[in-house]
Design a protein around this motif. Sequence first.
Motif, short mmCIF file in Angstrom:
data_model
loop_
_atom_site.label_atom_id
_atom_site.label_comp_id
_atom_site.label_asym_id
_atom_site.label_seq_id
_atom_site.Cartn_x
_atom_site.Cartn_y
_atom_site.Cartn_z
N UNK A 156 0.82 -1.21 0.00
CA UNK A 156 0.00 0.00 0.00
C UNK A 156 0.85 1.25 0.00
N UNK A 157 1.87 1.29 0.83
CA UNK A 157 2.76 2.45 0.85
C UNK A 157 3.56 2.56 -0.44
N UNK A 158 3.95 1.44 -1.02
CA UNK A 158 4.68 1.47 -2.29
C UNK A 158 3.80 2.09 -3.38
N UNK A 159 2.55 1.70 -3.41
CA UNK A 159 1.63 2.28 -4.40
C UNK A 159 1.38 3.75 -4.10
N UNK A 160 1.29 4.10 -2.83
CA UNK A 160 1.11 5.49 -2.43
C UNK A 160 2.30 6.35 -2.87
N UNK A 161 3.51 5.77 -2.79
CA UNK A 161 4.72 6.48 -3.21
C UNK A 161 4.89 6.51 -4.72
N UNK A 162 4.00 5.83 -5.45
CA UNK A 162 4.05 5.85 -6.91
C UNK A 162 4.96 4.81 -7.52
N UNK A 163 5.28 3.78 -6.80
CA UNK A 163 6.13 2.72 -7.34
C UNK A 163 5.25 1.80 -8.18
N UNK A 164 5.65 1.59 -9.41
CA UNK A 164 4.88 0.76 -10.33
C UNK A 164 5.77 -0.35 -10.88
N UNK A 165 5.14 -1.38 -11.36
CA UNK A 165 5.87 -2.49 -11.97
C UNK A 165 5.85 -3.71 -11.08
N UNK A 166 5.76 -4.86 -11.73
CA UNK A 166 5.66 -6.12 -11.00
C UNK A 166 6.95 -6.45 -10.25
N UNK A 167 8.09 -6.16 -10.86
CA UNK A 167 9.36 -6.50 -10.20
C UNK A 167 9.57 -5.74 -8.89
N UNK A 168 9.49 -4.41 -8.91
CA UNK A 168 9.69 -3.71 -7.64
C UNK A 168 8.65 -4.06 -6.59
N UNK A 169 7.38 -4.16 -6.99
CA UNK A 169 6.33 -4.47 -6.03
C UNK A 169 6.48 -5.88 -5.47
N UNK A 170 6.88 -6.82 -6.32
CA UNK A 170 7.13 -8.18 -5.84
C UNK A 170 8.29 -8.24 -4.86
#
Length: 156
Positions: free
Chosen positions: A17-31
């Motif tokens: 949730x925080x990663x998405x809030x910070x604008x991080x996109x992409x399957x690799x970074x989120x995984x």
Amino acid sequence: MQAEIVQTAMGVVGSLGFALLFGIRGAKPLGCIALGSGIGWVVYLVSVAGGHGKAFGMLASSLVIAICSEVTARLIKTPVILLLVPMLIPEIPGGDLYYTMYSLIEGDSAKFASLLQLVLAEAGAIALGIILASYAAGLINNIYRHVRPCAHSPHK
């Protein structure tokens, strides 16, 4: 055991949730963020269950998380900070900080002092884990950079 699984899952969800809030996109970074935060929380739970204090658990988990973020950032070619901050979200001593402030407002100075000491130890342990991992990564990077040209040198 079931409570620990729920805690780990909720920590992963919170980190994502925080990663998405910070604008991080992409399957690799989120995984990587999901995996790193889950591993970090498991390390914390194992440390505390092993009889170590909360501060040591925070040190161990932040060290593991910082190492994971350093390694992963180099593999997927992204800045370390983008992975490190969301991975550390479950480690923040929010509950202890809440009860510290609550005891201050209630006027219980003895409880406030002991909880403040705990919160400062936990925050310091998190910072120390990050610093140690960052220093180790820089040291390894410098050694690799200086040793690698010598390995390909025609002079032996």
